[in-house]
Design a protein around this motif. Structure first.
Motif, short mmCIF file in Angstrom:
data_model
loop_
_atom_site.label_atom_id
_atom_site.label_comp_id
_atom_site.label_asym_id
_atom_site.label_seq_id
_atom_site.Cartn_x
_atom_site.Cartn_y
_atom_site.Cartn_z
N LYS A 188 0.88 -1.21 -0.16
CA LYS A 188 -0.09 -0.08 -0.04
C LYS A 188 0.92 1.34 0.01
CE LYS A 188 -0.59 0.33 5.00
NZ LYS A 188 -1.49 0.31 6.18
N TYR A 189 2.09 1.16 0.41
CA TYR A 189 3.14 2.17 0.36
C TYR A 189 3.66 2.55 -1.06
CZ TYR A 189 2.92 1.33 5.39
OH TYR A 189 2.54 1.45 6.70
N GLY A 190 3.48 1.56 -2.04
CA GLY A 190 4.01 1.73 -3.28
C GLY A 190 5.42 1.09 -3.34
N PHE A 191 6.02 0.43 -2.31
CA PHE A 191 7.27 -0.34 -2.43
C PHE A 191 6.93 -1.70 -2.90
CE2 PHE A 191 6.75 -0.39 2.25
CZ PHE A 191 6.56 -1.63 2.34
N ASP A 192 7.77 -2.62 -3.16
CA ASP A 192 7.43 -3.85 -3.62
C ASP A 192 7.97 -4.84 -2.38
OD1 ASP A 192 6.96 -3.42 -6.17
OD2 ASP A 192 9.07 -3.47 -6.91
N TRP A 193 6.91 -5.83 -2.17
CA TRP A 193 7.02 -6.74 -1.30
C TRP A 193 7.66 -8.07 -1.88
CZ3 TRP A 193 7.25 -6.07 3.68
CH2 TRP A 193 6.23 -5.38 4.40
N TYR A 194 8.88 -8.38 -1.44
CA TYR A 194 9.84 -9.47 -2.04
C TYR A 194 9.05 -10.67 -0.99
CZ TYR A 194 12.86 -7.58 -5.27
OH TYR A 194 13.35 -6.70 -6.28
N ILE A 195 8.13 -11.46 -1.63
CA ILE A 195 7.74 -12.66 -0.71
C ILE A 195 8.49 -13.72 -0.78
CG2 ILE A 195 5.58 -13.86 -0.46
CD1 ILE A 195 5.18 -11.04 -0.14
N TYR A 196 8.86 -14.40 0.35
CA TYR A 196 9.57 -15.78 0.43
C TYR A 196 8.67 -16.80 1.05
CZ TYR A 196 13.71 -13.03 -0.93
OH TYR A 196 14.54 -12.36 -1.59
N ASN A 197 8.09 -17.46 0.47
CA ASN A 197 7.14 -18.57 0.92
C ASN A 197 7.22 -20.03 0.52
OD1 ASN A 197 6.50 -18.69 -1.90
ND2 ASN A 197 4.19 -17.85 -1.62
N LYS A 198 8.31 -20.08 0.10
CA LYS A 198 8.69 -21.58 -0.27
C LYS A 198 8.77 -22.57 1.00
CE LYS A 198 11.24 -22.23 -3.76
NZ LYS A 198 12.25 -22.23 -4.82
N ALA A 230 0.84 -19.98 6.37
CA ALA A 230 1.94 -20.10 7.20
C ALA A 230 1.40 -20.22 8.48
CB ALA A 230 2.58 -18.60 7.09
N VAL A 231 0.33 -19.72 9.07
CA VAL A 231 0.04 -20.03 10.47
C VAL A 231 -0.50 -21.47 10.44
CG1 VAL A 231 -2.40 -19.37 10.41
CG2 VAL A 231 -1.30 -18.90 12.47
N VAL A 262 16.16 -2.00 1.83
CA VAL A 262 14.94 -2.55 2.56
C VAL A 262 14.46 -1.47 3.14
CG1 VAL A 262 14.04 -4.09 4.54
CG2 VAL A 262 15.93 -4.67 2.84
N VAL A 263 12.83 -1.31 3.15
CA VAL A 263 12.06 -0.06 3.87
C VAL A 263 10.99 -0.81 4.78
CG1 VAL A 263 12.63 1.81 2.20
CG2 VAL A 263 10.85 0.35 1.88
N GLY A 264 10.85 -2.24 4.69
CA GLY A 264 9.76 -2.76 5.40
C GLY A 264 10.12 -4.26 5.67
N VAL A 265 9.34 -4.97 6.57
CA VAL A 265 9.72 -6.39 6.81
C VAL A 265 8.64 -6.57 7.56
CG1 VAL A 265 11.18 -8.03 8.30
CG2 VAL A 265 12.32 -6.16 7.06
N PHE A 266 7.88 -7.96 7.09
CA PHE A 266 6.69 -8.63 7.96
C PHE A 266 7.14 -10.07 8.13
CE2 PHE A 266 3.35 -11.31 8.08
CZ PHE A 266 2.67 -10.75 9.23
N THR A 267 7.20 -10.61 9.24
CA THR A 267 7.22 -12.13 9.20
C THR A 267 6.46 -12.67 10.52
OG1 THR A 267 8.62 -13.92 9.65
CG2 THR A 267 9.04 -11.87 10.78
N ASN A 268 5.81 -13.95 10.48
CA ASN A 268 5.19 -14.63 11.42
C ASN A 268 5.59 -16.03 11.82
OD1 ASN A 268 4.38 -16.02 9.11
ND2 ASN A 268 2.14 -15.88 9.37
N SER A 269 7.17 -15.85 11.43
CA SER A 269 7.81 -17.15 11.54
C SER A 269 8.43 -17.36 12.95
CB SER A 269 9.17 -17.11 10.44
OG SER A 269 10.14 -18.16 10.81
N PRO A 270 8.53 -18.50 13.53
CA PRO A 270 9.04 -18.66 14.70
C PRO A 270 10.54 -18.76 14.81
CG PRO A 270 8.08 -20.60 14.27
CD PRO A 270 7.65 -19.58 13.00
N TYR A 271 11.17 -18.64 13.46
CA TYR A 271 12.48 -18.85 13.50
C TYR A 271 13.28 -17.44 13.58
CZ TYR A 271 12.12 -23.80 12.41
OH TYR A 271 12.12 -25.04 12.43
N TYR A 272 12.47 -16.31 13.39
CA TYR A 272 13.03 -14.96 13.18
C TYR A 272 12.68 -14.17 14.67
CZ TYR A 272 13.52 -16.19 8.49
OH TYR A 272 13.87 -16.73 7.19
#
Length: 440
Positions: free
Chosen positions: A186-196, A324-325, A211-221
């Motif tokens: 929504k900010y106009g930047f690209d989300w690089y998605i890593y879902n493998k 993911a969840v 990098v201007v943003g990060v989102f994760t729901n991973s227990p590894y990070y």
């Protein structure tokens, strides 16, 4: 700025006005002085002035260029400069200023020149966290609100996603590989998605090759050394500080709500961190979103500009987040189903166009009626709907904090289709349709 916010300072300003009287004007002007903010030279209708070795500049022309809000109170002969959690109060010809109501002595006071309020540039800039420099050769005041990010040739990611902020795209590719998909934010930047690997699901926001943003729901990070998935809300506040009750952008306050479900933190004026909590799991962290401060401040409103690309991005992200969840909870991921996604999208559109919000449409058709009408046969099926959430992440987390919706996402269904519709008035509807095919 809302007048109610300013009026809370009324008693303080009254004392301020009594203490200080107008001084004698003794200044020197120079049209040769330039001001450069974040690499851009500003055009000013009144040139800077120099008094006692200090440079004063027109307050609006300079500080509104860095998304600070400037408010002039003529009855008090006072100017307020607001940015993030800082309120700087100065009175014309007074040598005392206030930063969040704490007194600070000024070398030179603010002045009014040719109808413009002139303020000491270094004092205000440094008070709001900007860096200020002087180029004597070009007679230029240099203001930088974007902190220099050191070259990350030795960049090494050890699971702390905070260290990704400001990293180069080159090092992201070296660390994570090529993305599995690129979505629009929504900010106009690209989300690089890593879902493998869904247990290591992560979205990395890239703009201008950094990098201007990060989102994760991973227990590894982790968000930092002490905050990650499973951290309780009290420990989050202990580590990140007091959550923000609002974000000020220009003259608008964006208020935080549902703070038991998610909290927003300003991390060293570098980035905002939104931490989402799982109410069903004793308010433990379930995911977190980091957005660069300048990037967040540049977004006016909540929703971003509607587009087909953004709509499709939300649909794909909602599908990924559900999977993911599920994997995090030991469940098999859903299969994407195009046909039921069309049913979901049609219902999202119907709710916007015909102004209602319900599982049953205005013809009395249930989700199951709509599925059968589309020729979909099932042994079990379900539907989640949402309206108004500001993006895919917020929609998913809202569903996960609602028992019925959560039960669908973590249910025994095999297939999922997602439909998102964006109206012209910033309304967004989200629909998830789940089912297990019959005789499968």
């Amino acid at each position: 700025m809302k007048k109610s916010m300013l009026r809370r300072l009324a008693v303080f300003l009254t004392v301020f006005m009594i203490l200080f009287s107008f001084g004698t004007l003794n200044i020197y002007s120079s049209s040769k002085i330039s001001v450069c903010v974040n690499g851009k030279y500003l055009k000013m209708d009144v040139p800077p002035i120099i008094e006692n070795g200090r440079t004063l500049v027109p307050v609006r022309g300079v500080f509104e260029s860095i998304n600070a809000y400037v408010d002039w109170l003529p009855e008090w002969q006072t100017v307020n400069v607001l940015k993030d959690d800082k309120i700087i109060t100065l009175r014309i010809n007074a040598n005392i200023a206030y930063v969040n109501e704490e007194a600070v002595k000024l070398d030179v006071p603010p002045r009014i020149i040719d109808g413009r309020t002139m303020v000491p540039i270094r004092f205000i800039s440094e008070s709001i966290g900007a860096e200020v420099g002087w180029d004597d050769a070009t007679k230029t005041v240099i203001i930088n609100t974007v902190k220099n990010v050191p070259e990350d040739k030795e960049f090494e990611f050890k699971g702390n996603v905070s260290t990704l902020m400001g990293a180069s795209l080159e090092n992201i590719i070296k660390t994570f590989g090529e993305p599995d998909r690129i979505d629009l934010s929504k900010y106009g930047f690209d989300w690089y998605i890593y879902n493998k690997d869904l247990l290591r699901y992560i979205q990395i926001g890239i703009e201008n090759n950094k990098v201007v943003g990060v989102f994760t729901n991973s227990p590894y990070y982790k968000l930092n050394e002490n905050v990650g998935v499973g951290t309780d809300n009290l420990s989050v506040m202990k580590n990140l500080g007091e959550p923000l009750k609002y974000v000020l952008k220009g003259n608008t306050y964006y208020m935080m709500s549902d703070m038991e479900k998610h909290m927003l933190f300003n991390i060293n004026n570098d980035y905002y961190a939104t931490v989402f909590f799982d109410i069903a799991d004793n308010y433990k962290t379930t995911s977190y979103l980091l957005i660069d401060c300048e990037t967040e401040q540049s977004l006016l409103g909540y929703y971003g500009k509607p587009s087909e690309e953004l709509r499709i991005s939300y649909e794909r992200e909602i599908f990924d987040l559900a999977n993911a969840v599920r994997v995090r909870n030991g469940l098999e991921p859903f299969e994407w189903d195009d046909e039921i996604a069309k049913v979901a999208w049609a219902h999202s559109k119907d709710m916007i166009i015909n102004d209602f919000f319900s599982h049953n449409n205005l013809h009395g058709e249930s989700p199951f009626d709509r599925m059968k009408k589309a020729g979909i046969t099932y042994s079990s099926a379900g539907e989640n709907i949402a309206i108004g959430q500001i993006d895919a992440i917020y929609a998913h987390e809202a569903w996960m904090n609602s028992p019925g919706h959560r039960a669908n996402i973590l249910g025994k269904f095999e297939r999922l289709g997602v439909g998102v519709y964006m109206g012209d008035d910033e309304k967004i509807t989200y629909t998830q349709n789940f089912y297990t095919p019959r005789n499968r």
